[in-house]
Design a protein around this motif. Sequence first.
Motif, mmCIF file in Angstrom:
data_model
loop_
_atom_site.group_PDB
_atom_site.id
_atom_site.type_symbol
_atom_site.label_atom_id
_atom_site.label_comp_id
_atom_site.label_asym_id
_atom_site.label_seq_id
_atom_site.Cartn_x
_atom_site.Cartn_y
_atom_site.Cartn_z
ATOM 1 N N SER A 36 38.057 53.972 57.801
ATOM 2 C CA SER A 36 36.756 53.325 57.619
ATOM 3 C C SER A 36 36.817 51.849 57.990
ATOM 4 N N GLU A 41 27.337 57.781 58.024
ATOM 5 C CA GLU A 41 25.968 58.080 57.623
ATOM 6 C C GLU A 41 25.658 59.570 57.555
ATOM 7 N N ASN A 46 29.915 54.917 60.898
ATOM 8 C CA ASN A 46 29.531 54.242 59.653
ATOM 9 C C ASN A 46 29.409 55.203 58.480
ATOM 10 N N THR A 54 32.943 48.822 65.290
ATOM 11 C CA THR A 54 31.489 48.737 65.465
ATOM 12 C C THR A 54 30.995 47.304 65.308
ATOM 13 N N ARG A 72 27.527 55.505 66.356
ATOM 14 C CA ARG A 72 27.666 54.450 65.341
ATOM 15 C C ARG A 72 27.357 55.006 63.959
ATOM 16 N N ARG A 73 26.371 55.893 63.882
ATOM 17 C CA ARG A 73 26.051 56.515 62.594
ATOM 18 C C ARG A 73 27.237 57.334 62.089
ATOM 19 N N MET A 108 34.696 50.187 60.958
ATOM 20 C CA MET A 108 33.800 49.055 60.721
ATOM 21 C C MET A 108 34.148 47.900 61.653
#
Length: 147
Positions: free
Chosen positions: A18, A144, A142, A25, A138-139, A22
């Motif tokens: 993660s 999501e 991240n 991105t 990107r989702r 992060m």
Amino acid sequence: MRQTPRDVLPINHIRRASCIAMFLTSLVPGFSFGADECDKSFPDHMSEVQCINQLNKKLDDELNIAYKAALVVRPEKDQWDIRKNSEQLRKSQRAWLKFKEENCALIGGLEGGSNLSVSEFDSRCLQEETIARTKFLRRIANGEFGG
């Protein structure tokens, strides 16, 4: 029950992935170019097409960063659902790349009249598809999506 280092490893791996995602991105926080970047007046149509192609190259770079970040957070193996692992993301990306090229070639052919117009419509299609895919990746990066 006391946890052993082996029990903690998956959580540490998830945290590390993660953090890496992060960071990746954050390298490209948003699209630095937009559809209107190449809408200014150009001395000729060829210059406009060249601008669009340069823009697509930059968008491809952003796409690659998002893809690498998404790969980092996907597990190599998901014991419950193989569709959630990194190999499925690779398969999806390969299929999307083929779809993007073929679909935009069709759109360029249907919309354009001259070869330059075909190139412009094809390039703009590639731009739109790349932006949408980058947002999707990107989702994933991240977190999501559930699971």
